[in-house]
Design an enzyme around this catalytic site. Structure first.
Site: not given
Ligand code: ADP
Length: 397
Positions: A7, A90, A178, A239, A382
């Site tokens: 990743n 990923r 996601h 965010r 993940e």
């Protein structure tokens, strides 16, 4: 099958070497500050942790170091690089790529084009892939794209109500994010309900620093809170999530800010951090709020109410909801977040068992017995999802 999952971020590379069937993790770690001074690797094998500092000017050097560590005779995991059967990467934004696939020139070109949607993430991922190709040529590299799971979102949910030509010409639409996590959670929930994935309607809540909620209809993503980029949707660590786009013009004009400056303001200085002025970390904000900090309390309430709004609207979209699942650092660890997001939704048949929820961390059902909608904590994985997808591709070569 043993798979190496990578990743790669802009200056970091997280890795796990694991078995795709059993989920057993043989070793994992993180390389940080690639291309910046002070780069290092933190490698873990069981309880053992090794930190090595080394100048790593590029992802290629980082991958070289990773392979050195993986084959180290003392704290390594494998004897030889040849033992690595496949590498799963990923990818945050896959552009037009939907399904996991082998890396080739065409795939890299598409990922390059998608940099405009994920300028912070995709360049690192591409560098990571190229690094592996250079250091260990000939190995199957499989890309698993986070946006892939959301490709099933129908046009009426995916498009923005702006002139249609921007969708046709520039592929401007909601891609979500996601996806690997939302897919993993969906499969787990289906398993827990004893149903096939295509039989379940679930609202999956991945709540971490970045956070998104997905409406899963018949096992497929039907709508999700993140949009063209991960900026849309929930209130996140730094965010803003949903805002009236006019806020951008207004502040931008008033303070003569460039697009890049507005980008930084909304992506890095907003959310829990921007409102509370305390921290982007949910734990810090919760603590400050409990100590009486009013802005921290406000930030927390905004986070909770925004999430609740998504759960409610997705309930309406799905018409029938079998389960709601929580994952991510906040979803998996914060009983406060889970309880308050679902508080007051009893009329929708959603009832949390407050005692079962208290302090719960692992995979668990936390709905009350008379709750029509089941509520679960599903620790996401993940890496395992990517390892499984990678195995599927490699097996069929
Ligand atoms: P990322 O999106 O960076 O992967 P994570 O999924 O690791 O983020 O989630 C990080 C968030 O989880 C932080 O806001 C952190 O405060 C929160 N978190 C972690 N542990 C707890 C906890 N015990 N209680 C509340 N929040 C927690």
């Amino acid at each position: 099958m043993d798979i190496l999952v990578l990743n790669s971020g802009s200056s970091s590379l997280k890795y796990q070497y694991l078995n795709s069937q059993t989920g057993e993790v043989y070793g994992k770690g993180l390389i940080e500050r690639i291309g910046i001074s002070g780069s290092n690797i933190e490698h873990k094998k069981g309880d053992r942790k090794v930190v090595i500092e080394r100048n790593l000017p590029s992802h290629k050097e980082a991958v070289k170091l990773l392979f050195e560590v993986l084959t180290h005779e003392d704290y390594g995991i494998i004897k030889n690089i040849d033992d690595i059967k496949a590498i799963g990467h990923r990818i945050v934004h896959g552009g037009s790529i939907i399904n996991p696939r082998l890396v080739d020139d065409e795939a890299l070109e598409i990922l390059e084009d998608a940099i405009r949607f994920a300028p912070l993430h995709n360049p690192g991922a591409i560098q990571g892939i190229k690094g592996v190709e250079e250091v260990a040529p000939g190995k199957p590299n499989v890309i698993c794209v986070d946006t892939g799971f959301h490709a099933t979102i129908p046009a009426e949910n995916a498009l923005y109500a702006i002139p249609y030509e921007y969708y046709e010409k520039d592929a401007i639409k909601r891609y979500g994010a996601h996806g690997t996590s939302h897919k993993y959670i969906t499969l787990k929930v289906a398993e827990k309900l004893g149903k096939k994935p295509e039989e379940v309607n679930v609202i999956t809540c991945h709540l971490g620093n970045g956070a998104s909620i997905t409406a899963v209809k018949n096992g497929q993503s039907y709508d999700t809170s993140m949009g063209l980029t991960p900026l849309e949707g929930l209130v996140m660590g730094t965010r803003s999530g949903d805002i009236d786009p006019a806020v951008v013009f207004n502040i931008g004009k008033q303070y003569n800010l460039s697009y890049d400056e507005m980008d930084t303001l909304l992506n890095k200085k907003s959310g829990l951090l921007g409102v509370s002025g305390v921290s982007s970390d949910f734990r810090d904000v919760l603590l400050a709020s409990q100590e009486g900090n009013e802005r921290a309390k406000l930030a927390l309430d905004m986070f909770i109410n925004r999430a609740k709004k998504y759960v409610g609207s997705y309930y309406a979209l799905l018409e029938r909801v079998d389960a709601i699942a929580f994952a991510g650092g906040i979803g998996e660890n914060s009983d406060y977040a889970r309880e308050h997001i679902l508080e007051g939704l009893e009329n929708l048949g959603i009832k949390v068992d407050v005692e079962a929820n208290k302090g719960a961390r692992d995979e668990k059902e936390i709905s009350a017995e008379d709750s029509k909608v089941k509520v679960f904590i599903i620790p996401t994985n993940e890496e395992l999802m990517i390892a499984r997808e990678t195995q599927n591709i490699v097996e069929n070569l």
